[in-house]
Design an enzyme around this catalytic site. Structure first.
Site, PDB file in Angstrom:
ATOM      1  N   LYS A  14     -12.631 -10.039  19.801  1.00 43.94           N
ATOM      2  CA  LYS A  14     -13.149  -8.936  19.795  1.00 43.94           C
ATOM      3  C   LYS A  14     -14.358  -8.791  18.670  1.00 43.94           C
ATOM      4  O   LYS A  14     -15.641  -8.395  19.021  1.00 43.94           O
ATOM      5  CB  LYS A  14     -12.328  -7.647  19.546  1.00 43.94           C
ATOM      6  N   ARG A  89      -6.415   1.828  20.220  1.00 44.44           N
ATOM      7  CA  ARG A  89      -5.126   0.916  20.308  1.00 44.44           C
ATOM      8  C   ARG A  89      -3.750   1.629  20.980  1.00 44.44           C
ATOM      9  O   ARG A  89      -2.962   0.925  20.965  1.00 44.44           O
ATOM     10  CB  ARG A  89      -4.505   0.870  18.683  1.00 44.44           C
ATOM     11  N   ARG A 128      -7.779 -18.791  11.883  1.00 38.55           N
ATOM     12  CA  ARG A 128      -8.662 -17.992  11.201  1.00 38.55           C
ATOM     13  C   ARG A 128      -7.897 -17.725   9.704  1.00 38.55           C
ATOM     14  O   ARG A 128      -8.661 -17.486   8.871  1.00 38.55           O
ATOM     15  CB  ARG A 128      -8.782 -16.610  11.984  1.00 38.55           C
ATOM     16  N   ARG A 134      -7.001 -12.952   5.175  1.00 38.28           N
ATOM     17  CA  ARG A 134      -6.351 -11.292   5.603  1.00 38.28           C
ATOM     18  C   ARG A 134      -4.901 -11.479   5.506  1.00 38.28           C
ATOM     19  O   ARG A 134      -4.176 -12.677   5.811  1.00 38.28           O
ATOM     20  CB  ARG A 134      -7.006 -11.286   7.202  1.00 38.28           C
ATOM     21  N   ARG A 145       2.060  -8.712  15.446  1.00 41.72           N
ATOM     22  CA  ARG A 145       1.013  -7.970  15.992  1.00 41.72           C
ATOM     23  C   ARG A 145       0.804  -8.010  17.537  1.00 41.72           C
ATOM     24  O   ARG A 145       0.523  -7.146  18.203  1.00 41.72           O
ATOM     25  CB  ARG A 145      -0.309  -8.414  15.254  1.00 41.72           C
TER      26      ARG A 145
END
Ligand code: C5P
Ligand code: MG
Length: 191
Positions: A14, A89, A128, A134, A145
């Site tokens: 995204k 969401r 990532r 993060r 998630r």
């Protein structure tokens, strides 16, 4: 105005595709995840609330997210349109967004659902995590998630199908291949 929702599970691209869309179509960007991470960095009250949810891979409550979004939307009043990244969401957020835009004489023109299979999502997010810093890019939180996405976020697909703005986009391939698919979908609905 051209208002776009970029949608998909965590790791579907995204943020990456938002950058392409912004450059090409000149839209304003609202990434709720980026806003929350900035609040955490600044140590604000909102940031403190958000951190406890993000670290667990859970969703920040709808009322908090919707209030935050309304502020952002007011700040982008004069843009050519907006890309909503990581929001809505939940179906409640999608309904609130519809109402907020309607008050401004606007609506969502297109919802792009980036379709990527689970194993690929996990591989991308682990990769990532090596550099993102993060707190939620680790295997345990990634799996959480994806579960939260399936339970609470995936129902948003049916909301936009019934609105008539839904477009499925194959989210596997190079960044530019995927962006070509997105351009086609946006051009078809903006024509
Ligand atoms: O969109 P992004 O993947 O950057 O979001 C990271 C985290 O921020 C989510 O896993 C969730 O904890 C939180 N978030 C949220 N509600 C949103 C957007 C993000 O709770 N609308
Ligand atoms: Mg993102």
């Amino acid at each position: 105005m051209l208002n776009v929702v970029i949608f998909g599970p965590p790791g579907s691209g995204k943020g990456t595709q938002s950058e392409q869309i912004i450059d090409y179509f000149g839209l304003g960007h609202i990434s709720t995840g980026d806003i929350l991470r900035a609040e955490i960095k600044e140590g604000t009250e909102l940031g403190k609330i958000a951190a406890s949810f993000i670290d667990r891979g859970e969703l920040v409550p709808d009322a908090t997210i919707i209030g935050m979004l309304e502020n952002k939307l007011n700040a982008l009043k004069s843009s050519k349109g907006v890309i909503f990244d990581g929001f809505p969401r939940t179906v409640a957020q999608a309904e609130a967004l519809k109402e907020m835009l309607a008050k401004r004489g606007e609506s969502i023109d297109v919802m792009l659902n980036l379709e990527v299979e689970r194993q690929e999502l996990i591989a991308r997010l682990l990769k990532r995590g090596e550099t993102s810093g993060r707190s939620d890019d680790n295997l345990e939180t990634i799996e959480k998630r994806i579960g939260v996405y399936e339970a609470q976020t995936a129902p948003v697909i049916d909301f936009y199908k019934s609105e008539g703005s839904y477009h499925g986009i194959r989210g596997v391939g190079s960044v530019s291949e995927i962006f070509e698919r997105i351009k086609e979908a946006i051009s078809a609905c903006a024509a």
